[in-house]
Design a protein around this motif. Structure first.
Motif, PDB file in Angstrom:
ATOM      1  N   THR A  29       0.856  -1.172   0.000  1.00 27.27           N
ATOM      2  CA  THR A  29       0.000   0.000   0.000  1.00 27.27           C
ATOM      3  C   THR A  29       0.898   1.229   0.000  1.00 27.27           C
ATOM      4  O   THR A  29       2.105   1.135   0.264  1.00 27.27           O
ATOM      5  CB  THR A  29      -0.940   0.009   1.213  1.00 27.27           C
ATOM      6  OG1 THR A  29      -1.886   1.076   1.057  1.00 27.27           O
ATOM      7  CG2 THR A  29      -0.169   0.211   2.511  1.00 27.27           C
ATOM      8  N   ILE A  30       0.315   2.355  -0.294  1.00 26.78           N
ATOM      9  CA  ILE A  30       1.109   3.581  -0.397  1.00 26.78           C
ATOM     10  C   ILE A  30       1.414   4.121   0.997  1.00 26.78           C
ATOM     11  O   ILE A  30       0.515   4.280   1.833  1.00 26.78           O
ATOM     12  CB  ILE A  30       0.364   4.633  -1.234  1.00 26.78           C
ATOM     13  CG1 ILE A  30       0.193   4.127  -2.669  1.00 26.78           C
ATOM     14  CG2 ILE A  30       1.091   5.970  -1.235  1.00 26.78           C
ATOM     15  CD1 ILE A  30      -0.610   5.056  -3.543  1.00 26.78           C
ATOM     16  N   CYS A  41      -2.911  -2.814  -5.504  1.00 28.37           N
ATOM     17  CA  CYS A  41      -2.988  -4.126  -4.842  1.00 28.37           C
ATOM     18  C   CYS A  41      -4.384  -4.418  -4.306  1.00 28.37           C
ATOM     19  O   CYS A  41      -4.555  -4.886  -3.173  1.00 28.37           O
ATOM     20  CB  CYS A  41      -1.957  -4.220  -3.715  1.00 28.37           C
ATOM     21  SG  CYS A  41      -0.253  -4.284  -4.298  1.00 28.37           S
ATOM     22  N   GLY A  42      -5.399  -4.117  -5.090  1.00 31.60           N
ATOM     23  CA  GLY A  42      -6.771  -4.418  -4.699  1.00 31.60           C
ATOM     24  C   GLY A  42      -7.377  -3.454  -3.716  1.00 31.60           C
ATOM     25  O   GLY A  42      -8.453  -3.741  -3.170  1.00 31.60           O
ATOM     26  N   ALA A  43      -6.748  -2.322  -3.487  1.00 30.27           N
ATOM     27  CA  ALA A  43      -7.276  -1.330  -2.551  1.00 30.27           C
ATOM     28  C   ALA A  43      -7.536  -0.021  -3.284  1.00 30.27           C
ATOM     29  O   ALA A  43      -6.643   0.529  -3.939  1.00 30.27           O
ATOM     30  CB  ALA A  43      -6.306  -1.100  -1.395  1.00 30.27           C
ATOM     31  N   LEU A  44      -8.766   0.473  -3.210  1.00 32.38           N
ATOM     32  CA  LEU A  44      -9.132   1.735  -3.823  1.00 32.38           C
ATOM     33  C   LEU A  44      -8.587   2.894  -2.984  1.00 32.38           C
ATOM     34  O   LEU A  44      -8.805   2.960  -1.769  1.00 32.38           O
ATOM     35  CB  LEU A  44     -10.658   1.836  -3.919  1.00 32.38           C
ATOM     36  CG  LEU A  44     -11.224   3.171  -4.412  1.00 32.38           C
ATOM     37  CD1 LEU A  44     -10.866   3.397  -5.876  1.00 32.38           C
ATOM     38  CD2 LEU A  44     -12.748   3.213  -4.205  1.00 32.38           C
ATOM     39  N   GLN A  47      -7.429  10.271   1.295  1.00 37.16           N
ATOM     40  CA  GLN A  47      -8.107  10.367   2.585  1.00 37.16           C
ATOM     41  C   GLN A  47      -9.037   9.191   2.848  1.00 37.16           C
ATOM     42  O   GLN A  47      -9.529   9.032   3.968  1.00 37.16           O
ATOM     43  CB  GLN A  47      -8.890  11.693   2.634  1.00 37.16           C
ATOM     44  CG  GLN A  47      -9.320  12.119   4.022  1.00 37.16           C
ATOM     45  CD  GLN A  47      -9.851  13.538   4.014  1.00 37.16           C
ATOM     46  OE1 GLN A  47      -9.328  14.411   3.318  1.00 37.16           O
ATOM     47  NE2 GLN A  47     -10.908  13.774   4.774  1.00 37.16           N
ATOM     48  N   CYS A  48      -9.242   8.358   1.794  1.00 35.20           N
ATOM     49  CA  CYS A  48     -10.091   7.192   1.979  1.00 35.20           C
ATOM     50  C   CYS A  48      -9.500   6.026   1.203  1.00 35.20           C
ATOM     51  O   CYS A  48      -9.164   6.169   0.020  1.00 35.20           O
ATOM     52  CB  CYS A  48     -11.517   7.475   1.501  1.00 35.20           C
ATOM     53  SG  CYS A  48     -12.663   6.086   1.764  1.00 35.20           S
ATOM     54  N   VAL A  49      -9.356   4.879   1.888  1.00 36.24           N
ATOM     55  CA  VAL A  49      -8.829   3.661   1.270  1.00 36.24           C
ATOM     56  C   VAL A  49      -9.815   2.534   1.557  1.00 36.24           C
ATOM     57  O   VAL A  49     -10.232   2.331   2.700  1.00 36.24           O
ATOM     58  CB  VAL A  49      -7.433   3.307   1.812  1.00 36.24           C
ATOM     59  CG1 VAL A  49      -6.935   2.003   1.193  1.00 36.24           C
ATOM     60  CG2 VAL A  49      -6.449   4.432   1.533  1.00 36.24           C
ATOM     61  N   PHE A  50     -10.181   1.815   0.485  1.00 34.47           N
ATOM     62  CA  PHE A  50     -11.095   0.680   0.635  1.00 34.47           C
ATOM     63  C   PHE A  50     -10.428  -0.556   0.029  1.00 34.47           C
ATOM     64  O   PHE A  50     -10.186  -0.619  -1.168  1.00 34.47           O
ATOM     65  CB  PHE A  50     -12.424   0.962  -0.074  1.00 34.47           C
ATOM     66  CG  PHE A  50     -13.371  -0.200  -0.077  1.00 34.47           C
ATOM     67  CD1 PHE A  50     -14.049  -0.567   1.079  1.00 34.47           C
ATOM     68  CD2 PHE A  50     -13.584  -0.938  -1.239  1.00 34.47           C
ATOM     69  CE1 PHE A  50     -14.924  -1.654   1.069  1.00 34.47           C
ATOM     70  CE2 PHE A  50     -14.455  -2.012  -1.250  1.00 34.47           C
ATOM     71  CZ  PHE A  50     -15.123  -2.379  -0.092  1.00 34.47           C
ATOM     72  N   ASP A  51     -10.118  -1.524   0.879  1.00 29.84           N
ATOM     73  CA  ASP A  51      -9.443  -2.756   0.458  1.00 29.84           C
ATOM     74  C   ASP A  51     -10.494  -3.843   0.246  1.00 29.84           C
ATOM     75  O   ASP A  51     -11.183  -4.245   1.192  1.00 29.84           O
ATOM     76  CB  ASP A  51      -8.431  -3.181   1.521  1.00 29.84           C
ATOM     77  CG  ASP A  51      -7.536  -4.312   1.043  1.00 29.84           C
ATOM     78  OD1 ASP A  51      -7.827  -4.889  -0.027  1.00 29.84           O
ATOM     79  OD2 ASP A  51      -6.552  -4.616   1.719  1.00 29.84           O
TER      80      ASP A  51
END
Length: 391
Positions: free
Chosen positions: A135-136, A314-317, A332-336
């Motif tokens: 992830t970043i 890697c599958g995370a928005l 500001q928002c991450v959705f895995d």
């Protein structure tokens, strides 16, 4: 012989000598005239030989030029024949692949089936195809390459292939794509004279398009939104699909021209969109790159308001936010979709302050960097990655 006889012979001898002298003078005059004519003939022969040689060289040069022109015309004729043949095949293919207007009801029926199938798998847990678990963590570096075109647009490389070509979509609605052979040509030249032009069969809208594995996936609006799969090698439409989402609205609050964002990561193709059914939040779908079918769909907790762009890693928005008066953009928002990383555990990633707001952000899983378009400036963000469990 007596003296009187000698006196008689003297006139005869004198006449013979005079005749001989006249004959010798005549012979000399004839020889002189002959020599003069031989000299003239020699000069004329030399001049004629030189002229003949020059004429021969000129004719040979003209024959060589004519041969080259003949070969050029033959090559052009063969190339024209190939292009005409390819055009005929493309027209035949398009006629068989693209539905005629009377078939709209069939498309609507197909869309309803796709919506029903996708909803059955909505919000299911995603089974990852790879072992990617990054992830970043932060933006490691920013490079501003140039200013080109309109304030809004898209520039990118092939997210899956090894091509170094740069693809540029200038503006938010057009039918032409500029293709630069390498980054160098795109960076050094201000105009598009070093770029090839691809005129698409249908115009594109928004800035959510993607180049992936030799194909262009772009968004067309004709009634419902369509995803067009276009082969960049032979310039033909491979497939098209009506996006199975009802009553779509702009996916990003700060980018009202984009209704579908096609993205790529280590897992494959994704579609980021929004509908009136859940108009406050962004939705995510997994795409089959071959058939354009929707494999799964998710309602994310990421709001549309003040969103300017998004990408998948890697599958995370990862959704990027800003303000209506542009300031520093931030993830500001991450959705895995696999549930490995919760939104609360994700890093708050800030981008360096720039000129305005992003109209497009394309993540390259091959290079681990983002190609961004910011108020007409083309920017590269190099990302610092971490394992999800380390965040």
């Amino acid at each position: 012989m007596g003296p009187w006889r000698c006196l008689l012979l003297l006139p005869l001898l004198a006449g013979a000598l005079a005749q001989q002298q006249q004959f010798m003078e005549y012979v000399e005059r004839r020889l002189s005239l002959l020599e003069e004519r031989i000299s003239q003939w020699h000069d004329q022969s030399s001049r004629y030989s030189a002229e003949l040689r020059d004429f021969k060289n000129q004719v040979l040069g003209m024959l060589e030029t004519a041969e080259k022109e003949r070969e050029t015309m033959r090559s052009e004729a063969e190339s024209a024949a190939v292009r005409v043949d390819r055009l005929e095949r493309e027209v035949d293919y398009l006629e068989t692949q693209n539905p005629a207007p009377p078939c709209v009801e069939v498309d609507e029926t197909l869309m309803e089936k796709q919506v029903a199938t996708a909803k059955q798998r909505k919000n299911e847990k995603y089974t990852k195809l790879t072992d990617c678990s990054d992830t970043i963590a932060s933006v490691r570096a920013m490079k501003i390459l140039k200013r080109f075109g309109s304030t809004s647009g898209l520039w990118t490389k092939d997210a899956a292939g090894n091509s170094e070509k740069i693809y540029v979509f200038d503006g938010t609605a057009n039918d032409t794509v500029y293709v630069f052979p390498r980054m160098r040509e795109f960076t050094l030249f201000s105009a598009t004279r070093k770029a090839a032009r691809i005129k698409l069969p249908y115009p594109w809208v928004g800035t959510g398009h993607l180049v992936y594995d030799g194909h262009l996936y772009y968004i067309r609006q004709q009634g419902p939104f369509q995803v067009i799969k276009f082969n960049l090698a032979n310039k033909t439409v491979v497939d098209s699909s009506v996006f199975p989402a009802e009553e779509q609205i702009p996916v990003f609050g700060l980018s009202p021209f984009t209704y579908i964002e096609v993205a790529a990561d280590e897992e494959g193709l994704w579609a980021i969109y929004a509908t009136k059914e859940d108009e406050k939040n962004i939705c995510l779908a997994k795409l089959d790159p071959t058939s354009l079918d929707i494999e799964q769909m998710w309602d994310t907790p990421c709001p549309r308001e003040n969103a300017e762009g998004a990408f998948v890693v890697c599958g995370a928005l990862h959704v990027v936010y800003n303000t209506r008066l542009p300031s520093r953009s931030r993830v500001q928002c991450v959705f895995d979709v696999s549930g490995t990383l919760s939104p609360e555990d994700a890093s708050l990633v800030y981008f360096p302050k720039r000129y305005g707001s992003h109209s497009s952000m394309k993540y390259s899983p091959r290079e681990r960097q983002i190609y961004a378009w910011d108020d007409g400036y083309q920017i590269i963000y190099r990302m610092e990655m971490k394992k999800k469990l380390e965040v």
